[in-house]
Design a protein around this motif. Structure first.
Motif, short mmCIF file in Angstrom:
data_model
loop_
_atom_site.label_atom_id
_atom_site.label_comp_id
_atom_site.label_asym_id
_atom_site.label_seq_id
_atom_site.Cartn_x
_atom_site.Cartn_y
_atom_site.Cartn_z
N ASN A 169 -87.85 23.02 23.41
CA ASN A 169 -88.94 23.62 21.84
C ASN A 169 -89.30 22.40 21.44
O ASN A 169 -89.76 21.80 20.87
N GLU A 170 -91.08 23.01 21.09
CA GLU A 170 -92.29 21.99 20.64
C GLU A 170 -92.17 21.99 19.11
O GLU A 170 -91.35 21.06 18.57
N ALA A 171 -91.42 23.17 18.05
CA ALA A 171 -91.23 23.14 16.78
C ALA A 171 -90.56 21.77 16.92
O ALA A 171 -89.56 21.12 15.84
N VAL A 172 -89.08 22.23 17.40
CA VAL A 172 -87.71 21.65 17.22
C VAL A 172 -87.90 19.94 17.54
O VAL A 172 -87.19 18.85 17.11
N MET A 174 -90.83 17.72 17.67
CA MET A 174 -91.61 17.13 16.21
C MET A 174 -90.44 17.44 15.27
O MET A 174 -90.68 16.07 14.39
N LEU A 175 -89.23 17.54 15.17
CA LEU A 175 -88.88 17.16 13.76
C LEU A 175 -88.05 16.29 13.70
O LEU A 175 -88.33 15.01 12.88
N SER A 177 -89.67 14.03 15.99
CA SER A 177 -90.89 12.53 16.28
C SER A 177 -90.55 11.71 14.61
O SER A 177 -91.17 10.79 15.30
N ALA A 185 -86.38 20.91 7.70
CA ALA A 185 -85.50 20.54 8.86
C ALA A 185 -84.96 21.85 8.91
O ALA A 185 -84.95 22.41 10.10
N ASP A 187 -84.65 24.40 7.67
CA ASP A 187 -85.10 26.01 7.13
C ASP A 187 -85.87 26.19 9.17
O ASP A 187 -85.89 27.26 9.14
N THR A 188 -86.90 24.99 9.58
CA THR A 188 -86.85 25.00 10.79
C THR A 188 -86.13 25.33 12.09
O THR A 188 -86.43 26.22 12.78
N GLN A 191 -84.97 29.00 11.53
CA GLN A 191 -85.62 30.22 11.87
C GLN A 191 -85.83 30.08 13.78
O GLN A 191 -85.79 31.14 14.59
N GLN A 192 -85.73 29.04 14.21
CA GLN A 192 -85.34 28.83 16.00
C GLN A 192 -84.17 29.27 16.66
O GLN A 192 -84.16 29.85 17.10
#
Length: 239
Positions: A169-172, A174-175, A177, A185, A187-188, A191-192
């Protein structure tokens, strides 16, 4: 020099200043003056002193006085040089002490930011006029460092767990990184997680549909097999 080793009036005038010190060096005691010399006309108190100095000088050869004056002048120059050096060192010490005070204030602010409860150590040292207890500060720093290392390990474990829950999962990704997760974090991740639950529910629904279809097909196959068996049995009976 002069006849009978005496000094001229001009030379005597130059020697009146250090006569007291010279008299002490040679233990020259001026002769007692007469009552008439005790006071000068007009109440001037400098007259008797000058007469006493002149009397003290009259008993000392000119060459000896000149040598003494040169020696005293040399000593005075030496003392002046020493005084200049001391003044220079004093200025350096004052400048260095000023830098030390500024460094102490900066170090105090740094410790307040790094160790919020470190004020008491500085206040105690200032009250007792003793150096700061650096051992106590090191213990607090070690405790803070242990907590930081534990938090770093917890972050690593959490990162590995999140990688298992949300693989690729790219969105996760990025957290993690950045140095910190940040306020968004949670909320992301929520959502995931909701999206993952939706995909899971859709997958279950699809599997259930496929299972029902396969069950229906198998039931039809069983029914056809049962009918074929009955038909075969009937033919056998007829034969």
């Amino acid at each position: 020099g002069t006849p009978n080793g005496r000094l001229k009036d001009a030379d005597l005038g130059l020697l009146l200043g250090p006569l007291a010190q010279l008299s002490a060096d040679f233990d020259v005691r001026p002769r007692r003056c007469s009552p008439k010399m005790a006071a000068s006309p007009g109440g001037n108190s400098e007259g008797p002193t000058a007469d006493l100095d002149l009397q003290a000088v009259e008993g000392i050869p000119r060459d000896t006085l000149v040598a003494l004056l040169r020696r005293k002048d040399k000593e005075a120059k030496g003392l002046s040089q020493k005084l200049d050096k001391l003044e220079e060192r004093y200025v350096k010490v004052v400048r260095f002490n000023k830098l030390l005070l500024e460094d102490r204030a900066s170090f105090l602010r740094f410790c307040k930011e790094l160790l919020p409860d470190s004020d008491e150590f500085f206040e105690e040292a200032a009250a007792q006029e003793i150096p700061v207890n650096i051992a106590a500060l090191m213990r607090k720093l070690a405790s803070w460092r242990s907590a930081l290392e534990a938090a770093h390990e917890d972050r690593r474990v959490f990162h590995d767990f999140i990688g298992l829950v949300f693989p690729g999962n790219e969105a996760v990704a990025m957290l993690f990184s950045e140095g910190a997760l940040g306020a968004a974090a949670f909320d992301t991740l929520q959502q995931q997680w909701i999206a993952l639950e939706d995909r899971h529910e859709r997958s279950l629904a699809s599997i259930n549909a496929m299972a029902r279809e396969q069950l229906t097909a198998k039931a039809r196959e069983l029914e056809e097999a049962a009918r074929a068996r009955l038909e075969a049995e009937r033919r056998v009976e007829e034969l």
